[in-house]
Design an enzyme around this catalytic site. Structure first.
Site, PDB file in Angstrom:
ATOM      1  N   GLY A 215       0.818  -1.201   0.000  1.00  0.00           N
ATOM      2  CA  GLY A 215       0.000   0.000   0.000  1.00  0.00           C
ATOM      3  C   GLY A 215       0.858   1.260   0.000  1.00  0.00           C
ATOM      4  O   GLY A 215       1.949   1.302  -0.589  1.00  0.00           O
ATOM      5  N   SER A 216       0.385   2.267   0.697  1.00  0.00           N
ATOM      6  CA  SER A 216       1.030   3.579   0.623  1.00  0.00           C
ATOM      7  C   SER A 216       2.391   3.651   1.298  1.00  0.00           C
ATOM      8  O   SER A 216       3.112   4.637   1.114  1.00  0.00           O
ATOM      9  CB  SER A 216       0.107   4.640   1.232  1.00  0.00           C
ATOM     10  OG  SER A 216      -1.040   4.806   0.418  1.00  0.00           O
ATOM     11  N   THR A 217       2.788   2.632   2.076  1.00  0.00           N
ATOM     12  CA  THR A 217       4.153   2.649   2.609  1.00  0.00           C
ATOM     13  C   THR A 217       5.169   2.611   1.473  1.00  0.00           C
ATOM     14  O   THR A 217       6.289   3.120   1.622  1.00  0.00           O
ATOM     15  CB  THR A 217       4.417   1.472   3.567  1.00  0.00           C
ATOM     16  OG1 THR A 217       4.194   0.238   2.876  1.00  0.00           O
ATOM     17  CG2 THR A 217       3.516   1.552   4.788  1.00  0.00           C
ATOM     18  N   PHE A 218       4.772   2.054   0.317  1.00  0.00           N
ATOM     19  CA  PHE A 218       5.690   2.003  -0.829  1.00  0.00           C
ATOM     20  C   PHE A 218       5.942   3.392  -1.410  1.00  0.00           C
ATOM     21  O   PHE A 218       6.901   3.583  -2.162  1.00  0.00           O
ATOM     22  CB  PHE A 218       5.146   1.065  -1.909  1.00  0.00           C
ATOM     23  CG  PHE A 218       6.132   0.778  -3.004  1.00  0.00           C
ATOM     24  CD1 PHE A 218       7.106  -0.199  -2.835  1.00  0.00           C
ATOM     25  CD2 PHE A 218       6.114   1.500  -4.199  1.00  0.00           C
ATOM     26  CE1 PHE A 218       8.047  -0.453  -3.835  1.00  0.00           C
ATOM     27  CE2 PHE A 218       7.043   1.249  -5.195  1.00  0.00           C
ATOM     28  CZ  PHE A 218       8.017   0.269  -5.003  1.00  0.00           C
ATOM     29  N   LYS A 219       5.105   4.354  -1.069  1.00  0.00           N
ATOM     30  CA  LYS A 219       5.299   5.718  -1.576  1.00  0.00           C
ATOM     31  C   LYS A 219       6.634   6.314  -1.113  1.00  0.00           C
ATOM     32  O   LYS A 219       7.124   7.264  -1.723  1.00  0.00           O
ATOM     33  CB  LYS A 219       4.122   6.600  -1.161  1.00  0.00           C
ATOM     34  CG  LYS A 219       2.823   6.230  -1.869  1.00  0.00           C
ATOM     35  CD  LYS A 219       1.626   6.985  -1.322  1.00  0.00           C
ATOM     36  CE  LYS A 219       0.342   6.536  -2.016  1.00  0.00           C
ATOM     37  NZ  LYS A 219      -0.874   7.133  -1.421  1.00  0.00           N
TER      38      LYS A 219
END
Length: 487
Positions: A215-219
């Site tokens: 999810g957004s941790t990959f951002k």
């Protein structure tokens, strides 16, 4: 001598030669295969004839051995077995060994040649040396905070010391007691069968062996790639990202979870603080597939041989995608999937001025008298970012905690950087979302490399607020407090 006598003598001589050849074949050429034949119990009896060496957390063993009074003299015991099962694995008289118990089996059983005073004589005499000990990198307080925070939820925690790669916490829940099937009794077999039949999979090491969409941790990876590629030079300036953002080659809009993101030309800092899908997907496409793959692999993605020394599952970032798939992958969706270990490496690499260290679960191997067999040293995995870009990403992560979705990770007297993630999955995204949080923390104003980086994933929860900020961030906070001595 008569002809009959000569023939009888020759026949007897041939029989003696045949017996000698057969004995040589069995004792020399087939000895190893016979030693390890499943029907040969001699080696199994021998391996349990002496107490097994120990696995330690700090100065304290979390394993032991007790006499059985049965066919096998000793069996394995575990202190707080369920708390450390993801670290130790198991050693069972019936079902074998896994994880550290398996990787370091020769040392623990005393058969490792490095334990011998004179290896040649010990081999001739078949002398079994006392089992050696494995000293782990685990911090007891951090491990306790991780398992306590996870509770009965399905999930995992990995905490790393960024400057060295030492793993400070490695927890997976629900867990199991390795001592419940360490022997060979009917009770041990029943315990094993019950664990194997449990649909919650308590024996699955979710920290190392399970991958999840991040999810957004990959951002954090996408932001690092955009800054490294020069696609973004000033994190506070407009990125040129349109709103709405239509996935390339489609008519599908990449939607956001908050109206704060529903504006054009937002800055990278704003996009990270509010976790804006439209901006980060757009930036991923501008960075391009090749550079996105390279940055992901700098942090451990697509590595099939990530050994700590236990082998971790391969985290995935596709190397062949069209632009719309790159956009989705850049926000941690599509086929992007990661172990908690690799996401902890992402946070740790950013904290360590862009240098990703190889994660290590073992500090040293020692003989039973405490003398060192092997001392582990820090090893650089990759220089993922320049120190300048790493500093920019650290500031972005700090702003997420101070002003955005990561507020639940704030620690008084500490500088904390983090990134939340709530990953959809299942058919038509009907599954309970995965709640993620990755972070790092250090004393305020210290200026050095933060001493701890953490990744937390909650894979299944009955909570009403299934978000990274609501579920995972408080667990990460407690682990970081334990390492900082602020618990």
């Amino acid at each position: 001598m008569s002809t009959t006598g000569r023939r009888a003598g020759t026949f007897c001589l041939l029989l003696i030669v045949a017996l000698a050849v057969q004995a040589t074949r069995v004792q020399v050429f087939r000895s190893d295969s016979l030693d390890h034949n499943s029907a040969n119990q001699r080696l199994t009896i021998q391996r349990y004839a002496e107490p097994r060496g120990n696995i330690l957390v700090g100065p304290d063993p979390v394993t032991g051995s007790v006499p059985t009074g049965g066919r096998y003299d000793y069996k394995r015991t575990y202190t707080d077995g369920s708390q450390y099962a993801a670290v130790t694995g198991y050693s069972s008289q019936t079902y074998g060994n896994t994880q550290l118990e398996g990787i370091e089996d020769a040392l623990l059983t005393g058969t490792d040649n490095r334990l011998a005073g004179w290896a040649v004589w010990d081999e001739i005499a078949r002398k079994q040396n006392p089992g050696g000990d494995v000293y782990t990198t685990i911090d007891k307080a951090a491990q306790q905070a991780a398992t306590r925070g996870l509770g009965s939820q399905k999930g995992a925690v990995v905490a790393i010391e960024p400057a060295t790669g030492r793993i400070l916490a490695l927890a997976s829940t629900p867990s199991y007691d390795p001592g419940s099937f360490a022997g060979s009794s009917t009770a041990d077999q029943d315990a094993w069968n019950k664990l194997r039949a449990d649909t919650d999979q308590p024996m699955l090491n979710r920290a190392l062996r399970q991958i999840y969409p991040p999810g957004s941790t990959f951002k954090v990876v996408t932001a690092a790639a955009a800054l490294s590629a020069g696609v973004v030079s000033d994190p506070g300036a407009g990125t040129g990202a349109p709103y709405p953002y239509i996935l390339p080659g489609t008519t599908t809009e990449l939607v956001n979870d908050t109206s704060a993101c529903d504006r054009p030309d937002l800055s990278l800092d704003t996009a990270m603080v509010y976790s804006c899908n439209s901006v980060m997907g757009y930036l991923g496409v501008r960075v391009g597939l090749g550079r996105m793959v390279s940055m992901a692999e700098n942090f451990g993605f697509n590595d099939p041989r990530l050994d700590i020394p236990v082998r971790a599952a391969r985290s995935n970032f596709d190397t062949k995608m069209n632009d719309s798939q790159v956009a989705l992958s850049s926000i941690g969706q599509f086929d992007t999937a990661a172990t908690p270990l690799v996401m902890a490496m992402v946070a740790a690499g950013v904290a360590n001025n862009g240098k990703v260290m190889y994660p290590q679960l073992v500090d040293k191997l020692a003989r039973s008298d405490g003398s060192t067999v092997q001392l582990m040293k820090p090893v650089t995995y990759k220089q993922a970012l320049t120190p300048e870009v790493a500093a920019q990403v650290r500031q972005l992560m700090t702003d997420v905690v101070e002003n955005g979705t990561g507020r639940n990770a704030r620690i008084s007297g500490a500088t904390v950087g983090g990134k939340t993630g709530t990953a959809q999955h299942g058919v038509d995204n009907t599954g309970v979302p995965y709640a993620w949080f990755i972070s790092w923390a250090g004393p305020s104003g210290s200026g050095g490399v933060p001493p701890v980086a953490v990744a937390v994933v909650i894979a299944d929860s009955s909570a009403t607020d299934v978000t990274g900020g609501g579920l995972a961030a408080p667990i990460a906070k407690s682990v970081m407090q334990a390492v900082l001595g602020k618990g």
